[in-house]
Enzyme design. Structure first.
Site, PDB file in Angstrom:
ATOM      1  N   GLU A  77       0.856  -1.191   0.000  1.00 43.23           N
ATOM      2  CA  GLU A  77       0.000   0.000   0.000  1.00 43.23           C
ATOM      3  C   GLU A  77       0.894   1.243   0.000  1.00 43.23           C
ATOM      4  O   GLU A  77       1.760   1.383   0.864  1.00 43.23           O
ATOM      5  CB  GLU A  77      -0.915  -0.017   1.231  1.00 43.23           C
ATOM      6  CG  GLU A  77      -1.608   1.287   1.544  1.00 43.23           C
ATOM      7  CD  GLU A  77      -2.412   1.867   0.372  1.00 43.23           C
ATOM      8  OE1 GLU A  77      -3.251   1.150  -0.192  1.00 43.23           O
ATOM      9  OE2 GLU A  77      -2.175   3.055   0.025  1.00 43.23           O
ATOM     10  N   ASN A 114      -3.923   5.690   1.498  1.00 43.85           N
ATOM     11  CA  ASN A 114      -3.805   5.277   2.907  1.00 43.85           C
ATOM     12  C   ASN A 114      -4.201   3.820   2.998  1.00 43.85           C
ATOM     13  O   ASN A 114      -4.877   3.304   2.104  1.00 43.85           O
ATOM     14  CB  ASN A 114      -4.763   6.109   3.776  1.00 43.85           C
ATOM     15  CG  ASN A 114      -6.197   6.032   3.277  1.00 43.85           C
ATOM     16  OD1 ASN A 114      -6.585   6.761   2.366  1.00 43.85           O
ATOM     17  ND2 ASN A 114      -6.978   5.121   3.835  1.00 43.85           N
ATOM     18  N   ALA A 129     -22.586   2.832   1.480  1.00 43.11           N
ATOM     19  CA  ALA A 129     -23.826   2.360   0.846  1.00 43.11           C
ATOM     20  C   ALA A 129     -23.492   1.196  -0.085  1.00 43.11           C
ATOM     21  O   ALA A 129     -22.600   1.304  -0.922  1.00 43.11           O
ATOM     22  CB  ALA A 129     -24.482   3.495   0.064  1.00 43.11           C
ATOM     23  N   VAL A 157       4.140   0.627  -5.425  1.00 43.03           N
ATOM     24  CA  VAL A 157       4.508  -0.280  -6.523  1.00 43.03           C
ATOM     25  C   VAL A 157       4.652   0.559  -7.787  1.00 43.03           C
ATOM     26  O   VAL A 157       3.745   1.299  -8.170  1.00 43.03           O
ATOM     27  CB  VAL A 157       3.467  -1.405  -6.686  1.00 43.03           C
ATOM     28  CG1 VAL A 157       3.778  -2.248  -7.920  1.00 43.03           C
ATOM     29  CG2 VAL A 157       3.446  -2.274  -5.438  1.00 43.03           C
ATOM     30  N   HIS A 215     -17.168   7.459  -7.965  1.00 45.02           N
ATOM     31  CA  HIS A 215     -17.453   6.121  -8.491  1.00 45.02           C
ATOM     32  C   HIS A 215     -16.997   6.062  -9.950  1.00 45.02           C
ATOM     33  O   HIS A 215     -17.803   6.203 -10.844  1.00 45.02           O
ATOM     34  CB  HIS A 215     -18.956   5.821  -8.437  1.00 45.02           C
ATOM     35  CG  HIS A 215     -19.556   5.912  -7.072  1.00 45.02           C
ATOM     36  ND1 HIS A 215     -20.911   6.106  -6.862  1.00 45.02           N
ATOM     37  CD2 HIS A 215     -19.008   5.822  -5.841  1.00 45.02           C
ATOM     38  CE1 HIS A 215     -21.156   6.140  -5.562  1.00 45.02           C
ATOM     39  NE2 HIS A 215     -20.016   5.968  -4.924  1.00 45.02           N
ATOM     40  N   THR A 252     -19.094  -0.289  -4.981  1.00 47.69           N
ATOM     41  CA  THR A 252     -18.084  -1.079  -4.257  1.00 47.69           C
ATOM     42  C   THR A 252     -18.539  -2.514  -3.994  1.00 47.69           C
ATOM     43  O   THR A 252     -17.746  -3.451  -4.100  1.00 47.69           O
ATOM     44  CB  THR A 252     -17.716  -0.373  -2.933  1.00 47.69           C
ATOM     45  OG1 THR A 252     -17.417   0.988  -3.239  1.00 47.69           O
ATOM     46  CG2 THR A 252     -16.528  -1.018  -2.274  1.00 47.69           C
TER      47      THR A 252
HETATM   48  P1  FAD Z   1      -9.455   2.240  -3.101  1.00 46.98           P
HETATM   49  O1  FAD Z   1     -10.295   2.103  -1.904  1.00 46.98           O
HETATM   50  O2  FAD Z   1      -9.379   3.553  -3.752  1.00 46.98           O
HETATM   51  O3  FAD Z   1      -7.991   1.763  -2.714  1.00 46.98           O
HETATM   52  C1  FAD Z   1      -6.932   1.787  -3.631  1.00 46.98           C
HETATM   53  C2  FAD Z   1      -5.633   1.813  -2.850  1.00 46.98           C
HETATM   54  O4  FAD Z   1      -4.546   1.558  -3.755  1.00 46.98           O
HETATM   55  C3  FAD Z   1      -5.349   3.176  -2.218  1.00 46.98           C
HETATM   56  O5  FAD Z   1      -5.156   3.016  -0.832  1.00 46.98           O
HETATM   57  C4  FAD Z   1      -4.066   3.629  -2.901  1.00 46.98           C
HETATM   58  O6  FAD Z   1      -3.192   4.349  -2.049  1.00 46.98           O
HETATM   59  C5  FAD Z   1      -3.442   2.322  -3.332  1.00 46.98           C
HETATM   60  N1  FAD Z   1      -2.513   2.485  -4.461  1.00 46.98           N
HETATM   61  C6  FAD Z   1      -2.721   3.165  -5.614  1.00 46.98           C
HETATM   62  N2  FAD Z   1      -1.636   3.081  -6.410  1.00 46.98           N
HETATM   63  C7  FAD Z   1      -0.721   2.324  -5.752  1.00 46.98           C
HETATM   64  C8  FAD Z   1       0.591   1.873  -6.063  1.00 46.98           C
HETATM   65  N3  FAD Z   1       1.170   2.165  -7.239  1.00 46.98           N
HETATM   66  N4  FAD Z   1       1.273   1.136  -5.136  1.00 46.98           N
HETATM   67  C9  FAD Z   1       0.685   0.804  -3.941  1.00 46.98           C
HETATM   68  N5  FAD Z   1      -0.566   1.209  -3.608  1.00 46.98           N
HETATM   69  C10 FAD Z   1      -1.258   1.952  -4.508  1.00 46.98           C
HETATM   70  N6  FAD Z   1     -18.613   3.608  -2.624  1.00 46.98           N
HETATM   71  C11 FAD Z   1     -19.750   2.923  -2.426  1.00 46.98           C
HETATM   72  O7  FAD Z   1     -19.950   1.868  -3.031  1.00 46.98           O
HETATM   73  N7  FAD Z   1     -20.703   3.373  -1.566  1.00 46.98           N
HETATM   74  C12 FAD Z   1     -20.574   4.561  -0.914  1.00 46.98           C
HETATM   75  O8  FAD Z   1     -21.446   4.938  -0.137  1.00 46.98           O
HETATM   76  C13 FAD Z   1     -19.401   5.312  -1.119  1.00 46.98           C
HETATM   77  N8  FAD Z   1     -19.237   6.497  -0.509  1.00 46.98           N
HETATM   78  C14 FAD Z   1     -18.046   7.151  -0.627  1.00 46.98           C
HETATM   79  C15 FAD Z   1     -17.874   8.333   0.103  1.00 46.98           C
HETATM   80  C16 FAD Z   1     -16.632   8.956   0.113  1.00 46.98           C
HETATM   81  C17 FAD Z   1     -16.448  10.224   0.896  1.00 46.98           C
HETATM   82  C18 FAD Z   1     -15.544   8.377  -0.603  1.00 46.98           C
HETATM   83  C19 FAD Z   1     -14.168   9.000  -0.561  1.00 46.98           C
HETATM   84  C20 FAD Z   1     -15.736   7.228  -1.381  1.00 46.98           C
HETATM   85  C21 FAD Z   1     -16.986   6.610  -1.407  1.00 46.98           C
HETATM   86  N9  FAD Z   1     -17.238   5.454  -2.137  1.00 46.98           N
HETATM   87  C22 FAD Z   1     -18.407   4.777  -1.983  1.00 46.98           C
HETATM   88  C23 FAD Z   1     -16.236   4.887  -3.052  1.00 46.98           C
HETATM   89  C24 FAD Z   1     -15.514   3.690  -2.404  1.00 46.98           C
HETATM   90  O9  FAD Z   1     -14.806   4.112  -1.289  1.00 46.98           O
HETATM   91  C25 FAD Z   1     -14.638   3.046  -3.453  1.00 46.98           C
HETATM   92  O10 FAD Z   1     -15.493   2.526  -4.463  1.00 46.98           O
HETATM   93  C26 FAD Z   1     -13.810   1.893  -2.916  1.00 46.98           C
HETATM   94  O11 FAD Z   1     -13.003   2.286  -1.834  1.00 46.98           O
HETATM   95  C27 FAD Z   1     -12.937   1.348  -4.033  1.00 46.98           C
HETATM   96  O12 FAD Z   1     -12.161   0.310  -3.522  1.00 46.98           O
HETATM   97  P2  FAD Z   1     -10.790  -0.107  -4.200  1.00 46.98           P
HETATM   98  O13 FAD Z   1     -10.200  -1.183  -3.366  1.00 46.98           O
HETATM   99  O14 FAD Z   1     -11.012  -0.442  -5.618  1.00 46.98           O
HETATM  100  O15 FAD Z   1      -9.883   1.210  -4.230  1.00 46.98           O
END
Ligand code: FAD
Length: 525
Positions: A47, A126, A137, A240, A456, A502
Site C-alpha cells: 500500500e 492510505n 452504501a 509499486v 465512483h 463497491t
Molecule cells: P481504493 O479504496 O481507492 O484503494 C486503492 C488503494 O490503492 C489506495 O489506498 C491507494 O493508495 C493504493 N494504491 C494506488 N496506487 C498504488 C501503487 N502504485 N502502489 C501501492 N498502492 C497503490 N462507494 C460505495 O460503493 N458506496 C458509498 O457509499 C461510497 N461512498 C463514498 C464516500 C466517500 C467520501 C468516498 C471518498 C468514497 C466513497 N465510495 C463509496 C467509493 C468507495 O470508497 C470506493 O469505491 C472503494 O473504496 C474502491 O475500492 P478499491 O479497493 O477499488 O480502491
C-alpha cells in the site's frame, strides 16, 4: 544483519505467491478469500499510503477524537494534504474544485478544452483506501447495471455482503427513517417490483457489542482470517512502480519503500492490481501492459443533490426519543449519529438514477443546518445517473510527464453526450419531486455536482466475456494480455451503473481470488 536490515528484509520478502497492490476493499477481498480458501499461499499486500487507523484499514469515522480523526484524513490525502476540503460550509454548492476530507484531486490533466473532463476526480492514499472515508452504501445493481455474463453474480454479491459486513437495520433507531421511506414510496413505488421499490439502504455498518455503530472499512473485509494468517503481510508506505512480466506472464512487482526511497523486487506467481480506477490502469501502462481498452470507457455517475426539511418533524418525533434527547445524542455520538437514516430509491432501466436519501450527518454533502432543526429532520437527497458509455471517454498516460508519485501523469478526456444531458435534466426534475414528497425544500433549485464528485469511476480496466479489444480482463479479472495479472476495483465494472459500485467490485474480486486459489493450487500439485 543490522536491526534496520532485518526490518527491511521483513518488510520486503524476496518472493511470495501473490502480491496485491492497494489495500482498499477490493485488494482486501483478495487477501480475505485467499486466506480462507488457500491459507498455504504467501501473500504480500503493498500500500502506497500510511496506516491511519487501528486495526489497519478501519474507517476513520470510527475514530472518536475529532483531532485524531482529522489527522487521519490529512494523512490519507497524499500530495493534496493541506489543501482546503469541502467541509467548509457552502463549498459544495459553490462548485469549487475541492476534495472531500481524506481524498485529493488530480493536480492537472483533469479536463481539456471543448470537453467536460472530470474536474473533481479524487483518490485516497492510505491503508484502507477510499473505504476508510466512504459512506458505506452497498446497494445491489439491477437491470442493465448487472454484469450479464457472470452467471454467479448473485452468489458473489451475497459473499460481498458477508465480507463488507452489510446490514439493513443499523439505523432503525433513526427517528424519521420510516417516515422518509413512506413518503418516498408514495411518490415512487407504483408499477415497481419489490426489489426496486423504496427501501432501507444496505450499508456496511454494524453495531458492536458495546452498542456503538461502526462503519466497515478494509479492516472488516480483511477480517480475522487475514489478520491471523501468518502467510499474509500488509506492507504500508510501499509504492509499486511496476508489475514485472516475464515470458508474457506475471512475475512480481517492483516496489519503492516510501520511508527510505529504496527499491525492491518481489517475485510473485500472481499479481493483483487493486489501485483504484485511475491508478490501476496507470500501473499497467507504466509496466508496459497496454491493451487497446486500457483506460477507456471511463465513466462517472453525474450527481444531482437537493435538500428538504421533513414536514411536521417536531410533531413526528417519538415521545421516547424527543427532539431534545436526539440533539444531545448527536453531540455525544460525534462521528456516527443514530439520526442518520439512509433510504434507497433503486435504479431501473426506465428511471436510470440511483437515489441515496440521507438524514443529517450521514450525508456526504455538508448542509448549513441551523440550530433549532430537529436532528435527522434535514434530508439530503442525491441522485446518481448512469453514463452513456463511450470508448473515447478515457484516462491516458503521458510519456513525458509524471505525477507526484513519479508515475505517468494522467490525462482525462471525458464528455457528456446529449443523452447524458437529458438524463441529468430528468434527474433534476425527479429530485425536486422527491424532495417535495419528503418535506419542504431548503432551496427550490437542485444542484448538479461537478463531474467526478460521485467518487465512483468505472470502466478503465473493464471486464468482458471475450478478448475482442473492448475489455482489459476476462470474467475472472485476469488481464487478457498478461496472464497471472489480475485487476480489481470499480474500473473492472463494464456496465454503466448508477448505484454505488463497491459491493459489485468486491463481488467480482471474490471471483478473481478464487481463480488464483485454484490456479496456484493446481500449479503446485
Ligand atoms: P481504493 O479504496 O481507492 O484503494 C486503492 C488503494 O490503492 C489506495 O489506498 C491507494 O493508495 C493504493 N494504491 C494506488 N496506487 C498504488 C501503487 N502504485 N502502489 C501501492 N498502492 C497503490 N462507494 C460505495 O460503493 N458506496 C458509498 O457509499 C461510497 N461512498 C463514498 C464516500 C466517500 C467520501 C468516498 C471518498 C468514497 C466513497 N465510495 C463509496 C467509493 C468507495 O470508497 C470506493 O469505491 C472503494 O473504496 C474502491 O475500492 P478499491 O479497493 O477499488 O480502491
Amino acid at each position: 544483519m543490522s536491526g534496520t536490515d532485518l526490518e527491511r528484509a521483513a518488510r520486503y520478502p524476496d518472493a511470495v505467491d501473490v502480491a496485491i497492490v492497494g489495500s482498499g476493499p477490493t485488494g482486501a477481498a483478495y487477501a480475505r478469500i485467499l486466506s480462507e480458501e488457500a491459507p498455504g499461499l504467501t501473500i504480500a499486500m503493498f500500500e502506497a499510503g500510511p496506516t491511519v487507523s487501528d486495526p489497519p484499514g478501519a474507517h476513520v469515522k470510527n475514530i472518536e477524537d475529532p483531532d485524531r480523526r482529522a489527522a487521519a484524513q490529512r494523512a490519507s490525502e497524499g500530495p493534496g494534504a493541506g489543501a482546503d476540503t469541502v467541509d467548509s460550509p457552502g463549498a459544495v454548492k459553490s462548485g469549487e474544485r475541492r476534495a472531500r476530507p481524506g481524498t485529493f484531486l488530480l493536480a492537472d490533466g483533469y479536463a481539456f478544452p471543448g470537453e467536460d473532463g472530470l474536474p473533481v476526480a479524487a483518490m485516497s492514499t492510505n491503508v484502507g483506501g477510499m473505504a476508510a472515508h466512504w459512506t458505506a452504501a452497498c446497494p445491489r445493481p439491477s437491470g442493465s447495471e448487472r454484469i450479464a455474463f457472470l452467471p454467479d453474480l448473485d452468489d458473489l454479491l451475497g459473499e460481498a455482503d458477508r465480507l463488507l459486513g452489510v446490514t439493513t437495520d443499523a439505523f432503525d433507531g433513526s427517528p424519521f427513517g420510516a417516515v422518509v421511506r413512506e413518503r418516498l414510496a408514495a411518490a415512487v413505488d407504483e408499477g415497481r417490483v419489490p426489489a426496486t421499490q423504496v427501501q432501507r439502504m444496505p450499508l456496511a455498518v454494524h453495531r458492536r457489542e458495546d452498542g456503538r455503530l461502526v462503519w466497515s472499512g478494509s479492516d472488516v473485509v480483511l477480517g480475522d482470517a487475514s489478520r491471523e494468517n501468518a502467510n499474509f503481510h500488509l506492507v504500508d508506505e510501499s509504492l509499486v512502480r511496476r508489475v514485472l512480466v516475464e515470458d508474457g506472464r506475471a512475475a512480481g512487482v517492483e516496489v519503492r519503500d516510501v520511508r527510505t526511497g529504496e527499491t525492491h523486487r518481489v517475485r510473485a506467481r500472481a499479481v493483483v492490481v487493486a489501485a483504484d480506477a485511475l491508478r490501476t490502469p496507470q500501473l499497467l501502462w507504466a509496466s508496459g501492459i497496454r491493451p487497446d481498452a486500457l483506460g477507456r470507457y471511463l465513466n462517472d455517475q453525474a450527481q444531482v443533490v437537493f435538500a428538504s426539511r421533513i414536514r411536521d418533524a417536531e410533531r413526528l418525533v417519538p415521545e421516547s426519543n424527543g427532539a431534545h434527547g436526539a440533539r444531545e445524542q448527536v453531540a455525544a455520538e460525534g462521528a456516527l449519529s443514530e439520526q442518520s437514516g439512509v433510504s434507497w430509491v433503486p435504479f431501473t432501466d426506465d428511471v436510470p438514477f440511483h437515489g441515496q436519501i440521507m438524514q443529517l450527518d450521514a450525508s456526504p454533502v455538508p448542509l448549513a443546518v441551523d440550530d433549532p432543526v430537529v436532528p435527522g429532520s434535514i434530508v439530503g437527497l442525491g441522485l446518481f445517473c448512469a453514463k452513456d458509455l463511450q470508448r473515447d471517454d478515457r484516462v491516458e498516460f503521458a510519456d513525458d510527464a509524471t505525477d507526484a508519485y513519479g508515475l505517468p501523469a494522467m490525462r482525462i478526456h471525458y464528455r457528456l453526450t446529449e443523452r447524458d444531458h437529458e438524463v441529468i435534466d430528468r434527474a433534476r426534475e425527479e429530485i425536486v419531486r422527491l424532495g417535495a414528497a419528503v418535506g419542504d425544500p431548503l432551496d427550490p433549485r437542485p444542484f448538479t455536482m461537478p463531474l467526478g464528485a460521485s467518487l465512483h469511476y468505472q470502466g478503465t480496466t473493464r471486464m468482458g466475456p471475450v478478448d475482442d479489444g473492448e475489455s482489459v480482463c476476462g470474467p475472472d479479472s485476469e488481464v487478457w494480455a498478461a496472464p497471472g495479472v489480475f485487476v480489481a476495483g470499480n474500473g473492472v465494472i463494464p456496465t454503466a451503473t448508477a448505484c454505488n459500485p463497491t459491493l459489485t467490485s468486491v463481488a467480482v474480486a471474490i471471483r478473481g481470488a478464487r481463480k488464483i486459489a485454484s490456479d496456484l493450487a493446481s500449479e503446485s500439485a
